[in-house]
Design a protein around this motif. Structure first.
Motif, PDB file in Angstrom:
ATOM      1  N   THR A   1       0.833  -1.201   0.000  1.00 36.92           N
ATOM      2  CA  THR A   1       0.000   0.000   0.000  1.00 36.92           C
ATOM      3  C   THR A   1       0.871   1.255   0.000  1.00 36.92           C
ATOM      4  OG1 THR A   1      -1.741  -1.125   1.215  1.00 36.92           O
ATOM      5  CG2 THR A   1      -1.788   1.274   1.242  1.00 36.92           C
ATOM      6  N   ALA A   2       0.627   2.109  -0.940  1.00 40.59           N
ATOM      7  CA  ALA A   2       1.313   3.400  -0.955  1.00 40.59           C
ATOM      8  C   ALA A   2       0.429   4.403  -0.228  1.00 40.59           C
ATOM      9  CB  ALA A   2       1.554   3.852  -2.392  1.00 40.59           C
ATOM     10  N   HIS A   3       0.945   5.000   0.804  1.00 37.61           N
ATOM     11  CA  HIS A   3       0.180   5.997   1.547  1.00 37.61           C
ATOM     12  C   HIS A   3       0.316   7.316   0.825  1.00 37.61           C
ATOM     13  CE1 HIS A   3      -0.429   8.413   5.507  1.00 37.61           C
ATOM     14  NE2 HIS A   3      -1.457   8.493   4.693  1.00 37.61           N
ATOM     15  N   LEU A   4      -0.689   7.632   0.033  1.00 46.38           N
ATOM     16  CA  LEU A   4      -0.618   8.838  -0.773  1.00 46.38           C
ATOM     17  C   LEU A   4      -1.184  10.015  -0.006  1.00 46.38           C
ATOM     18  CD1 LEU A   4      -1.897   7.373  -4.151  1.00 46.38           C
ATOM     19  CD2 LEU A   4       0.462   7.764  -3.459  1.00 46.38           C
ATOM     20  N   PRO A   5      -0.443  11.112   0.099  1.00 46.42           N
ATOM     21  CA  PRO A   5      -0.993  12.289   0.772  1.00 46.42           C
ATOM     22  C   PRO A   5      -2.078  12.922  -0.077  1.00 46.42           C
ATOM     23  CG  PRO A   5       1.092  12.808  -0.263  1.00 46.42           C
ATOM     24  CD  PRO A   5       0.893  11.319  -0.437  1.00 46.42           C
ATOM     25  N   GLY A   6      -2.786  13.868   0.498  1.00 41.20           N
ATOM     26  CA  GLY A   6      -3.769  14.603  -0.275  1.00 41.20           C
ATOM     27  C   GLY A   6      -3.071  15.463  -1.315  1.00 41.20           C
ATOM     28  N   ALA A   7      -3.884  16.101  -2.138  1.00 48.19           N
ATOM     29  CA  ALA A   7      -3.319  16.997  -3.135  1.00 48.19           C
ATOM     30  C   ALA A   7      -2.566  18.120  -2.426  1.00 48.19           C
ATOM     31  CB  ALA A   7      -4.446  17.576  -3.990  1.00 48.19           C
ATOM     32  N   PRO A   8      -1.562  18.687  -3.089  1.00 48.88           N
ATOM     33  CA  PRO A   8      -0.803  19.758  -2.442  1.00 48.88           C
ATOM     34  C   PRO A   8      -1.719  20.828  -1.868  1.00 48.88           C
ATOM     35  CG  PRO A   8       0.175  19.164  -4.548  1.00 48.88           C
ATOM     36  CD  PRO A   8      -1.113  18.407  -4.447  1.00 48.88           C
TER      37      PRO A   8
ATOM     38  N   ALA B   1      -4.484   6.855  10.260  1.00 50.81           N
ATOM     39  CA  ALA B   1      -3.932   8.164   9.901  1.00 50.81           C
ATOM     40  C   ALA B   1      -5.041   9.138   9.533  1.00 50.81           C
ATOM     41  CB  ALA B   1      -2.947   8.012   8.744  1.00 50.81           C
ATOM     42  N   ALA B   2      -6.040   8.664   8.777  1.00 54.72           N
ATOM     43  CA  ALA B   2      -7.177   9.514   8.414  1.00 54.72           C
ATOM     44  C   ALA B   2      -7.937   9.955   9.654  1.00 54.72           C
ATOM     45  CB  ALA B   2      -8.101   8.768   7.460  1.00 54.72           C
ATOM     46  N   SER B   3      -8.155   9.028  10.575  1.00 51.08           N
ATOM     47  CA  SER B   3      -8.890   9.339  11.800  1.00 51.08           C
ATOM     48  C   SER B   3      -8.155  10.358  12.660  1.00 51.08           C
ATOM     49  CB  SER B   3      -9.132   8.056  12.604  1.00 51.08           C
ATOM     50  OG  SER B   3      -9.976   8.289  13.706  1.00 51.08           O
ATOM     51  N   CYS B   4      -6.837  10.401  12.542  1.00 52.66           N
ATOM     52  CA  CYS B   4      -6.006  11.301  13.355  1.00 52.66           C
ATOM     53  C   CYS B   4      -5.651  12.609  12.648  1.00 52.66           C
ATOM     54  CB  CYS B   4      -4.699  10.600  13.734  1.00 52.66           C
ATOM     55  SG  CYS B   4      -4.882   9.210  14.869  1.00 52.66           S
ATOM     56  N   ALA B   5      -6.098  12.795  11.406  1.00 58.02           N
ATOM     57  CA  ALA B   5      -5.660  13.940  10.593  1.00 58.02           C
ATOM     58  C   ALA B   5      -6.373  15.218  11.026  1.00 58.02           C
ATOM     59  CB  ALA B   5      -5.886  13.656   9.115  1.00 58.02           C
ATOM     60  N   ILE B   6      -5.865  15.849  12.058  1.00 58.61           N
ATOM     61  CA  ILE B   6      -6.452  17.075  12.598  1.00 58.61           C
ATOM     62  C   ILE B   6      -6.466  18.146  11.507  1.00 58.61           C
ATOM     63  CG2 ILE B   6      -6.215  18.880  14.338  1.00 58.61           C
ATOM     64  CD1 ILE B   6      -4.644  16.814  16.020  1.00 58.61           C
ATOM     65  N   PRO B   7      -7.634  18.709  11.195  1.00 52.89           N
ATOM     66  CA  PRO B   7      -7.701  19.722  10.133  1.00 52.89           C
ATOM     67  C   PRO B   7      -6.782  20.903  10.401  1.00 52.89           C
ATOM     68  CG  PRO B   7      -9.896  18.985  10.737  1.00 52.89           C
ATOM     69  CD  PRO B   7      -8.956  18.387  11.742  1.00 52.89           C
ATOM     70  N   ALA B   8      -6.201  21.406   9.321  1.00 50.03           N
ATOM     71  CA  ALA B   8      -5.306  22.575   9.329  1.00 50.03           C
ATOM     72  C   ALA B   8      -3.954  22.284   9.965  1.00 50.03           C
ATOM     73  CB  ALA B   8      -5.952  23.776  10.014  1.00 50.03           C
ATOM     74  N   TYR B   9      -3.748  21.069  10.472  1.00 52.17           N
ATOM     75  CA  TYR B   9      -2.446  20.693  11.004  1.00 52.17           C
ATOM     76  C   TYR B   9      -1.868  19.530  10.195  1.00 52.17           C
ATOM     77  CZ  TYR B   9       1.290  19.244  14.141  1.00 52.17           C
ATOM     78  OH  TYR B   9       2.514  18.898  14.648  1.00 52.17           O
ATOM     79  N   PHE B  10      -2.521  18.373  10.242  1.00 52.89           N
ATOM     80  CA  PHE B  10      -2.098  17.248   9.426  1.00 52.89           C
ATOM     81  C   PHE B  10      -2.681  17.358   8.022  1.00 52.89           C
ATOM     82  CE2 PHE B  10      -1.558  14.875  13.539  1.00 52.89           C
ATOM     83  CZ  PHE B  10      -0.210  14.597  13.385  1.00 52.89           C
ATOM     84  N   ALA B  11      -1.921  16.907   7.048  1.00 53.22           N
ATOM     85  CA  ALA B  11      -2.448  16.822   5.695  1.00 53.22           C
ATOM     86  C   ALA B  11      -3.583  15.799   5.663  1.00 53.22           C
ATOM     87  CB  ALA B  11      -1.351  16.397   4.728  1.00 53.22           C
ATOM     88  N   PRO B  12      -4.664  16.086   4.934  1.00 48.82           N
ATOM     89  CA  PRO B  12      -5.733  15.097   4.817  1.00 48.82           C
ATOM     90  C   PRO B  12      -5.199  13.822   4.180  1.00 48.82           C
ATOM     91  CG  PRO B  12      -6.007  16.843   3.202  1.00 48.82           C
ATOM     92  CD  PRO B  12      -4.914  17.281   4.125  1.00 48.82           C
ATOM     93  N   VAL B  13      -5.832  12.704   4.463  1.00 44.08           N
ATOM     94  CA  VAL B  13      -5.360  11.403   3.987  1.00 44.08           C
ATOM     95  C   VAL B  13      -6.242  10.940   2.840  1.00 44.08           C
ATOM     96  CG1 VAL B  13      -5.059   8.972   4.620  1.00 44.08           C
ATOM     97  CG2 VAL B  13      -4.375  10.790   6.210  1.00 44.08           C
ATOM     98  N   SER B  14      -5.621  10.543   1.742  1.00 42.06           N
ATOM     99  CA  SER B  14      -6.351  10.115   0.553  1.00 42.06           C
ATOM    100  C   SER B  14      -6.674   8.638   0.597  1.00 42.06           C
ATOM    101  CB  SER B  14      -5.527  10.404  -0.708  1.00 42.06           C
ATOM    102  OG  SER B  14      -5.370  11.791  -0.899  1.00 42.06           O
ATOM    103  N   VAL B  15      -7.918   8.320   0.271  1.00 40.91           N
ATOM    104  CA  VAL B  15      -8.364   6.939   0.035  1.00 40.91           C
ATOM    105  C   VAL B  15      -9.170   6.993  -1.248  1.00 40.91           C
ATOM    106  CG1 VAL B  15      -9.704   4.983   0.871  1.00 40.91           C
ATOM    107  CG2 VAL B  15      -8.446   6.414   2.502  1.00 40.91           C
ATOM    108  N   GLY B  16      -8.642   6.404  -2.304  1.00 39.56           N
ATOM    109  CA  GLY B  16      -9.271   6.555  -3.604  1.00 39.56           C
ATOM    110  C   GLY B  16      -9.239   8.019  -4.019  1.00 39.56           C
ATOM    111  N   ALA B  17     -10.386   8.520  -4.480  1.00 31.35           N
ATOM    112  CA  ALA B  17     -10.453   9.905  -4.941  1.00 31.35           C
ATOM    113  C   ALA B  17     -10.805  10.873  -3.827  1.00 31.35           C
ATOM    114  CB  ALA B  17     -11.493  10.021  -6.057  1.00 31.35           C
ATOM    115  N   ASP B  18     -11.041  10.369  -2.631  1.00 35.33           N
ATOM    116  CA  ASP B  18     -11.493  11.221  -1.534  1.00 35.33           C
ATOM    117  C   ASP B  18     -10.392  11.487  -0.519  1.00 35.33           C
ATOM    118  OD1 ASP B  18     -14.263  11.824  -2.084  1.00 35.33           O
ATOM    119  OD2 ASP B  18     -14.678   9.698  -1.780  1.00 35.33           O
ATOM    120  N   ARG B  19     -10.559  12.597   0.200  1.00 35.31           N
ATOM    121  CA  ARG B  19      -9.643  12.945   1.276  1.00 35.31           C
ATOM    122  C   ARG B  19     -10.408  12.944   2.599  1.00 35.31           C
ATOM    123  NH1 ARG B  19      -6.447  18.221  -0.712  1.00 35.31           N
ATOM    124  NH2 ARG B  19      -8.556  18.955  -1.110  1.00 35.31           N
ATOM    125  N   TYR B  20      -9.702  12.508   3.640  1.00 33.53           N
ATOM    126  CA  TYR B  20     -10.339  12.316   4.934  1.00 33.53           C
ATOM    127  C   TYR B  20      -9.572  13.057   6.021  1.00 33.53           C
ATOM    128  CZ  TYR B  20     -12.969   8.600   2.652  1.00 33.53           C
ATOM    129  OH  TYR B  20     -13.786   7.903   1.810  1.00 33.53           O
TER     130      TYR B  20
END
Length: 313
Positions: A86-93, A179-198
């Motif tokens: 699994t490649a953990h892809l970050p959200g879009a820049p 990682a998605a569950s822990c991605a505090i908005p405005a601090y952690f980058a959102p986590v991508s799963v498919g086409a969506d960010r979490y």
């Protein structure tokens, strides 16, 4: 057999220590968190839930956080490595604007909460969650564990809660879900799963106890670091704790209407004093853990029937 659900809420680093303090005291009373039929985790609670699903005891999770040696069993579990492609892809820049402004179109729709909408209006964070996801992917691999583990996150585009590990959620590995569950908005980058960010599941509810509503559980243990016990005084973050406490109270009422016994563990006045108002204070872990464990032991000593119910769970 008593069917038990263990719900571990959000709360940052001090929240993680809170969970481990509670689980330490419960283990002394005869309840092993690993034995719960359903494990639900949100943000900091998702890290602890994943550890229990892996098979780590409360003692080993405590040692891991405090940098102490694990038991032989715990060391073996942590040393195990599963192939993971699994490649953990970050959200879009991240850009200068809001993460998901179109989420505002969901305003007023059932199941969409103000905190989740607010997450979409904040700019995307820049800190990577790879340090959270990589160690979990190493031990879990690409597959979900063979047990009922549920991880709560918020899908940015429509501000909806998604519970990874359930049939309605997209397939994902444990590391990415946590990682998605822990991605505090405005601090952690959102986590991508498919086409969506979490982003952080605590934006919907810091507890998410209603996730187990349809499971026919006999006992639900809810560990809620972000609310507070009755009579816990007036901490600096009192307005926040009161606001999110309303979500928890509504979830508990609905669970009790199903016939489940619901036991909620929240910080006492002494716990809150040690935890402080900054949930990301990792240097307080030992003090928080030991203080909370003492608070829970005292509660169990006062409430004999509660101790019996917990041990039966």
């Amino acid at each position: 057999m008593t069917r038990t659900g263990l719900v571990l809420g959000a709360g940052g680093l001090t929240g993680q220590a809170f969970h481990l303090g509670v689980l330490t005291a419960l283990a002394d009373a005869g309840f092993d968190g690993r034995s719960a039929q359903v494990l639900v985790g949100t943000s900091a609670g998702s890290l602890v839930a994943a550890g229990l699903a892996l098979g780590l005891s409360a003692a080993d999770l405590r040692a891991q956080v405090l940098g102490e040696p694990l038991s032989p069993e715990g060391a073996r579990l942590r040393a195990a490595r599963k192939a993971s492609s699994t490649a953990h892809l970050p959200g879009a820049p991240a850009g200068p604007g809001p993460l998901a402004p179109r989420a505002l179109l969901q305003t007023g729709r059932r199941g969409v909460r103000p905190g989740s909408l607010a997450a979409g209006l904040l700019p995307a964070g820049t800190q990577s969650t790879e340090g959270i996801s990589r160690p979990l992917r190493q031990v879990f691999g690409d597959t979900w564990p063979d047990r009922d583990l549920r991880i709560c996150a918020v899908r940015a585009r429509d501000a909806r809660r998604v519970v990874f590990g359930t049939p309605d959620a997209p397939p994902v590995d444990v590391g990415t879900a946590v990682a998605a569950s822990c991605a505090i908005p405005a601090y952690f980058a959102p986590v991508s799963v498919g086409a969506d960010r979490y982003v952080d599941g605590g934006m919907h509810s810091p507890s998410n106890a209603d996730v187990v509503l349809g499971d026919g559980l006999d006992l639900v243990l809810v560990l809620s670091p972000m609310t507070m016990a009755r009579g816990a005084g007036r901490p600096a973050d009192l307005p926040v704790r009161i606001a999110v406490g309303r979500y928890l109270a509504a979830e508990v009422r609905r669970l009790r209407r199903t016939g489940a016994r619901v036991v909620v563990v929240q910080p006492t006045a002494r716990d809150l004093q040690v935890m402080g108002s900054n949930p990301m204070r990792g240097d307080r872990a030992r003090d928080v853990l030991e203080t909370v464990a003492a608070s829970v032991r005292a509660r169990l000593a006062r409430q004999g029937r509660l101790a019996e119910a917990v041990a039966a769970g």
